[in-house]
Design a protein around this motif. Structure first.
Motif, PDB file in Angstrom:
ATOM      1  N   ASP A 197      50.521  10.999 -62.642  1.00 32.09           N
ATOM      2  CA  ASP A 197      49.912   9.601 -62.823  1.00 32.09           C
ATOM      3  C   ASP A 197      50.475   8.508 -61.654  1.00 32.09           C
ATOM      4  OD1 ASP A 197      48.370  10.347 -64.635  1.00 32.09           O
ATOM      5  OD2 ASP A 197      49.633   9.450 -66.483  1.00 32.09           O
ATOM      6  N   VAL A 198      51.503   8.839 -61.072  1.00 36.83           N
ATOM      7  CA  VAL A 198      52.027   8.071 -60.155  1.00 36.83           C
ATOM      8  C   VAL A 198      51.455   7.653 -58.988  1.00 36.83           C
ATOM      9  CG1 VAL A 198      54.295   7.605 -58.750  1.00 36.83           C
ATOM     10  CG2 VAL A 198      54.506   8.901 -61.102  1.00 36.83           C
ATOM     11  N   SER A 199      51.320   6.351 -58.758  1.00 36.22           N
ATOM     12  CA  SER A 199      50.432   6.020 -57.388  1.00 36.22           C
ATOM     13  C   SER A 199      50.976   6.661 -56.274  1.00 36.22           C
ATOM     14  CB  SER A 199      50.527   4.481 -57.148  1.00 36.22           C
ATOM     15  OG  SER A 199      49.978   3.839 -58.349  1.00 36.22           O
ATOM     16  N   GLU A 200      50.059   7.182 -55.268  1.00 37.34           N
ATOM     17  CA  GLU A 200      50.362   7.741 -54.192  1.00 37.34           C
ATOM     18  C   GLU A 200      49.465   7.496 -53.041  1.00 37.34           C
ATOM     19  OE1 GLU A 200      48.740  11.842 -54.097  1.00 37.34           O
ATOM     20  OE2 GLU A 200      49.398  11.847 -55.881  1.00 37.34           O
ATOM     21  N   GLY A 201      48.768   6.057 -52.887  1.00 39.35           N
ATOM     22  CA  GLY A 201      47.956   5.462 -51.913  1.00 39.35           C
ATOM     23  C   GLY A 201      49.017   4.786 -50.784  1.00 39.35           C
ATOM     24  N   ASP A 202      48.143   4.341 -49.658  1.00 41.83           N
ATOM     25  CA  ASP A 202      48.949   3.644 -48.748  1.00 41.83           C
ATOM     26  C   ASP A 202      48.497   2.050 -48.696  1.00 41.83           C
ATOM     27  OD1 ASP A 202      46.452   3.776 -47.643  1.00 41.83           O
ATOM     28  OD2 ASP A 202      46.883   5.297 -45.989  1.00 41.83           O
ATOM     29  N   GLU A 203      47.837   1.731 -49.480  1.00 40.40           N
ATOM     30  CA  GLU A 203      47.394   0.287 -49.438  1.00 40.40           C
ATOM     31  C   GLU A 203      46.584   0.093 -51.068  1.00 40.40           C
ATOM     32  OE1 GLU A 203      43.910  -1.194 -47.388  1.00 40.40           O
ATOM     33  OE2 GLU A 203      43.765   0.729 -46.178  1.00 40.40           O
ATOM     34  N   ASN A 204      46.531  -1.238 -51.210  1.00 39.06           N
ATOM     35  CA  ASN A 204      46.005  -1.671 -52.294  1.00 39.06           C
ATOM     36  C   ASN A 204      44.592  -1.738 -52.128  1.00 39.06           C
ATOM     37  OD1 ASN A 204      44.776  -3.056 -54.818  1.00 39.06           O
ATOM     38  ND2 ASN A 204      46.910  -3.995 -55.144  1.00 39.06           N
ATOM     39  N   LEU A 205      43.834  -0.607 -52.429  1.00 40.42           N
ATOM     40  CA  LEU A 205      42.332  -0.459 -52.316  1.00 40.42           C
ATOM     41  C   LEU A 205      41.509  -1.344 -53.460  1.00 40.42           C
ATOM     42  CD1 LEU A 205      41.892   3.235 -51.123  1.00 40.42           C
ATOM     43  CD2 LEU A 205      41.887   0.938 -49.609  1.00 40.42           C
ATOM     44  N   VAL A 206      42.382  -1.441 -54.705  1.00 42.53           N
ATOM     45  CA  VAL A 206      41.443  -2.287 -55.392  1.00 42.53           C
ATOM     46  C   VAL A 206      41.442  -3.505 -55.115  1.00 42.53           C
ATOM     47  CG1 VAL A 206      41.709  -3.362 -57.945  1.00 42.53           C
ATOM     48  CG2 VAL A 206      42.247  -0.763 -57.455  1.00 42.53           C
ATOM     49  N   ALA A 207      42.301  -4.297 -54.618  1.00 45.04           N
ATOM     50  CA  ALA A 207      42.504  -5.553 -53.957  1.00 45.04           C
ATOM     51  C   ALA A 207      41.325  -5.626 -52.752  1.00 45.04           C
ATOM     52  CB  ALA A 207      43.692  -5.966 -53.398  1.00 45.04           C
ATOM     53  N   ARG A 208      41.432  -4.726 -52.057  1.00 48.91           N
ATOM     54  CA  ARG A 208      40.326  -4.535 -50.970  1.00 48.91           C
ATOM     55  C   ARG A 208      38.962  -4.767 -51.786  1.00 48.91           C
ATOM     56  NH1 ARG A 208      38.811   0.370 -46.985  1.00 48.91           N
ATOM     57  NH2 ARG A 208      36.659  -0.425 -46.421  1.00 48.91           N
ATOM     58  N   ALA A 209      38.536  -3.922 -52.503  1.00 45.82           N
ATOM     59  CA  ALA A 209      37.347  -3.761 -53.275  1.00 45.82           C
ATOM     60  C   ALA A 209      37.034  -5.238 -53.741  1.00 45.82           C
ATOM     61  CB  ALA A 209      37.301  -2.888 -54.376  1.00 45.82           C
ATOM     62  N   GLU A 210      37.940  -6.068 -54.493  1.00 45.72           N
ATOM     63  CA  GLU A 210      37.670  -7.102 -55.115  1.00 45.72           C
ATOM     64  C   GLU A 210      37.451  -8.252 -54.045  1.00 45.72           C
ATOM     65  OE1 GLU A 210      40.114  -7.297 -59.309  1.00 45.72           O
ATOM     66  OE2 GLU A 210      41.407  -7.198 -57.396  1.00 45.72           O
ATOM     67  N   ALA A 211      38.123  -8.044 -52.919  1.00 45.02           N
ATOM     68  CA  ALA A 211      37.550  -8.943 -51.771  1.00 45.02           C
ATOM     69  C   ALA A 211      36.129  -8.688 -51.231  1.00 45.02           C
ATOM     70  CB  ALA A 211      38.852  -8.701 -50.604  1.00 45.02           C
ATOM     71  N   ASP A 212      35.754  -7.657 -51.214  1.00 38.12           N
ATOM     72  CA  ASP A 212      34.591  -7.029 -50.736  1.00 38.12           C
ATOM     73  C   ASP A 212      33.482  -7.387 -51.783  1.00 38.12           C
ATOM     74  OD1 ASP A 212      35.698  -5.837 -48.644  1.00 38.12           O
ATOM     75  OD2 ASP A 212      35.626  -3.984 -49.175  1.00 38.12           O
ATOM     76  N   GLY A 213      33.783  -8.005 -52.914  1.00 34.61           N
ATOM     77  CA  GLY A 213      32.759  -8.395 -53.970  1.00 34.61           C
ATOM     78  C   GLY A 213      32.672  -7.442 -55.347  1.00 34.61           C
ATOM     79  N   TYR A 214      33.512  -6.642 -55.419  1.00 33.51           N
ATOM     80  CA  TYR A 214      33.506  -5.520 -56.430  1.00 33.51           C
ATOM     81  C   TYR A 214      34.010  -6.244 -57.734  1.00 33.51           C
ATOM     82  CZ  TYR A 214      32.139  -1.513 -53.658  1.00 33.51           C
ATOM     83  OH  TYR A 214      31.553  -0.719 -53.004  1.00 33.51           O
ATOM     84  N   GLN A 215      33.324  -6.307 -58.959  1.00 34.75           N
ATOM     85  CA  GLN A 215      34.352  -6.524 -60.043  1.00 34.75           C
ATOM     86  C   GLN A 215      35.087  -5.338 -60.312  1.00 34.75           C
ATOM     87  OE1 GLN A 215      30.726  -6.872 -62.560  1.00 34.75           O
ATOM     88  NE2 GLN A 215      30.758  -9.122 -62.294  1.00 34.75           N
ATOM     89  N   TYR A 216      36.075  -5.535 -61.073  1.00 33.75           N
ATOM     90  CA  TYR A 216      37.000  -4.301 -61.377  1.00 33.75           C
ATOM     91  C   TYR A 216      37.437  -4.510 -62.691  1.00 33.75           C
ATOM     92  CZ  TYR A 216      41.436  -1.628 -61.361  1.00 33.75           C
ATOM     93  OH  TYR A 216      42.412  -0.589 -61.357  1.00 33.75           O
ATOM     94  N   ALA A 217      37.295  -3.151 -63.334  1.00 34.99           N
ATOM     95  CA  ALA A 217      37.676  -2.824 -64.643  1.00 34.99           C
ATOM     96  C   ALA A 217      38.786  -1.662 -64.831  1.00 34.99           C
ATOM     97  CB  ALA A 217      36.387  -2.496 -65.541  1.00 34.99           C
ATOM     98  N   TYR A 218      39.451  -1.873 -65.834  1.00 35.92           N
ATOM     99  CA  TYR A 218      40.439  -0.685 -65.985  1.00 35.92           C
ATOM    100  C   TYR A 218      40.763  -0.423 -67.534  1.00 35.92           C
ATOM    101  CZ  TYR A 218      43.155  -5.143 -66.798  1.00 35.92           C
ATOM    102  OH  TYR A 218      43.455  -6.190 -67.465  1.00 35.92           O
ATOM    103  N   ASP A 219      39.984  -1.148 -68.362  1.00 34.76           N
ATOM    104  CA  ASP A 219      40.017  -0.791 -69.885  1.00 34.76           C
ATOM    105  C   ASP A 219      38.748  -1.201 -70.509  1.00 34.76           C
ATOM    106  OD1 ASP A 219      39.975  -3.322 -69.989  1.00 34.76           O
ATOM    107  OD2 ASP A 219      42.248  -3.901 -70.948  1.00 34.76           O
ATOM    108  N   GLN A 220      38.685  -1.031 -71.884  1.00 33.52           N
ATOM    109  CA  GLN A 220      37.561  -1.241 -72.358  1.00 33.52           C
ATOM    110  C   GLN A 220      36.940  -2.709 -72.502  1.00 33.52           C
ATOM    111  OE1 GLN A 220      37.784   0.246 -76.394  1.00 33.52           O
ATOM    112  NE2 GLN A 220      38.681   2.530 -75.824  1.00 33.52           N
ATOM    113  N   THR A 221      37.948  -3.404 -72.584  1.00 36.86           N
ATOM    114  CA  THR A 221      37.371  -4.889 -72.482  1.00 36.86           C
ATOM    115  C   THR A 221      36.980  -5.256 -71.155  1.00 36.86           C
ATOM    116  OG1 THR A 221      39.208  -5.450 -74.044  1.00 36.86           O
ATOM    117  CG2 THR A 221      38.378  -7.215 -72.811  1.00 36.86           C
ATOM    118  N   THR A 222      37.756  -5.063 -70.178  1.00 37.43           N
ATOM    119  CA  THR A 222      37.192  -5.311 -68.745  1.00 37.43           C
ATOM    120  C   THR A 222      36.010  -4.508 -68.216  1.00 37.43           C
ATOM    121  OG1 THR A 222      38.745  -3.817 -67.753  1.00 37.43           O
ATOM    122  CG2 THR A 222      39.324  -6.203 -67.897  1.00 37.43           C
TER     123      THR A 222
END
Length: 438
Positions: A197-222
């Motif tokens: 489960d340990v992160s192995e990317g090279d940048e925060n692509l979630v932050a990039r997605a949010e900057a591109d206008g994506y809504q982001y969810a990671y659990d049932q509530t979001t």
């Protein structure tokens, strides 16, 4: 494979073939086709005829047809890859055949036979002004979905695949594989249970997605709060499998678990808002892992998810008849067979094929390897046939893929085209015919 198992596969093919011929009595004419048809491909990765049969017996018995097999049109697709020396495909080549309509060498992910860039079905859909989406019960950056949404020279370039999804602006991205979207040292939102489960990317692509206008969810509530039109959800990866592999884990109480059928329902809500239609590719990758690991218990859980997703889609089709649903597989995994638990009072021995991984990983004695004398391991049964006193067990001939043809079932405009036996490239042919592209 025992001769009785080969006979059972052939018999199943004949039955499905007969059903296909009877279903050919009506067909769609061009004048009947909807103006803006949508398309959903649902792939049970590694799900051959025997997997579909076992899931049918265990979850639905003999009298009620399971949703994925209750669709009105049925046929078979070959799975031969483009390599002249190989008879068995990998997921990358199998999905690419659907995505571009050409046979390609194993390992090829969304590119042409010579590694050239070619339009995929997702590209064509975007050119038509349609919304697009990818959904998985496992890692969303795997080869099958990448073949449509992020062609790469190597299927293991997971971070590049994630970046490619954002480059293309795919509207809906739901599934697992959070670790590829966060840089090393940044844990993300879902608690890490182990090294995998340990992160192995090279940048925060979630932050990039949010900057591109994506809504982001990671659990049932979001996830429940997502409205689109662009949405990224990276939730618990392969949660049902974790429940039988990680001691003490229960997906029913995990706030980061979102059921695959719920992922699909939300995707339909968001994508369906586009009056020009949508293109959605869904995969149960857990089925393939279960075949590699000779884990029929988890295969049943994945089959439950596939049928639940089909139920959501067919319910949606009632109010949206312009949607074509195709349910199939890129290949079969494991050389699975269905066998009697007893034969003349004696157990039918299981094979000694070694699976890719022992399951569950934390057990002192793996539960997916035959016991001394060919005894049935826990993960292979016995399983009841629902509503009867009968039982069956499963056996395996390989930890890898096999070259058998796979069933395809379909509903919606041009679904009748899938009756009979076709190459896997035929998926592309039918969809582009529906869209008037060929």
């Amino acid at each position: 494979m025992p001769s009785t198992s080969r006979v059972s596969v052939i018999a199943a093919a004949l039955v499905l073939g007969a059903a296909s011929l009877s279903a050919c009595s009506s067909s769609s004419s061009d004048s009947e086709l909807p103006k803006n048809p949508s398309v959903i491909i649902l792939s049970g990765d590694g799900m051959g005829p025997q997997q579909r049969t076992a899931i049918q017996y265990y979850l639905y018995g003999l009298d009620e047809r399971q949703p994925m097999d209750a669709l009105p049109y049925t046929g078979f697709l070959d799975t031969i890859p483009g390599d002249p020396e190989y008879a068995v495909t990998d997921s990358a080549a199998g999905a690419t055949a659907w995505a571009i309509g050409k046979k390609v060498p194993n390992g090829t992910t969304g590119l042409g036979p010579d590694g050239e860039s070619v339009p995929t079905l997702l590209d064509i859909a975007q050119d038509r002004g349609m919304s697009t989406g990818l959904v998985n019960d496992h890692d969303i950056t795997n080869a099958t979905l990448a073949a449509f949404g992020s062609p790469v020279p190597d299927r293991d370039l997971k971070v590049d695949i994630a970046k490619g999804y954002l480059d293309r602006g795919i509207d809906v991205l739901f599934g697992g594989g959070e670790k590829y979207w966060y840089p090393e040292g940044e844990p993300g939102k879902i608690p890490d249970e182990g090294e995998d489960d340990v992160s192995e990317g090279d940048e925060n692509l979630v932050a990039r997605a949010e900057a591109d206008g994506y809504q982001y969810a990671y659990d049932q509530t979001t996830f429940d709060a997502l409205t689109g039109p662009k949405a990224l959800a990276l939730v618990q990866d392969s949660a049902k499998r974790r429940s039988t592999e990680i001691e003490g884990y229960d997906y029913n109480t995990d706030p980061y678990y979102v059921a695959p059928e719920k992922l699909v329902s939300k995707a339909l809500d968001i994508l369906g808002a586009n009056d020009k239609g949508f293109f959605l590719v869904i995969e149960s990758d857990d089925l393939d892992s279960d075949g590699h690991e000779h884990d029929a218990q988890n295969m049943m859980l994945a089959g439950e998810s596939v049928n639940n997703m089909v139920k959501v889609i067919t319910e949606y089709q009632k109010d949206h008849p312009e949607v074509l649903l195709i349910v199939t597989a890129d290949h079969e995994t494991g050389g699975m067979t269905i066998e009697n638990v007893l034969d003349d009072g004696e157990p039918e021995p299981n094979s000694d094929q070694i699976a890719d991984d022992p399951v569950p990983y934390w057990a002192e004695i793996p539960e997916n390897m035959p016991l001394p004398g060919g005894g049935v391991p826990k993960r292979s049964g016995p399983f009841p046939i629902k509503g009867t006193d009968r039982e069956f067990k499963v056996d395996w001939t390989t930890p890898e893929h096999t070259g058998t043809m796979v069933p395809v079932t379909a509903a919606g405009p041009l679904a009748e085209r899938f009756t009979g036996v076709h190459p896997n490239t035929y998926v592309y042919d039918v969809i582009t015919e529906l869209w008037g592209h060929n």
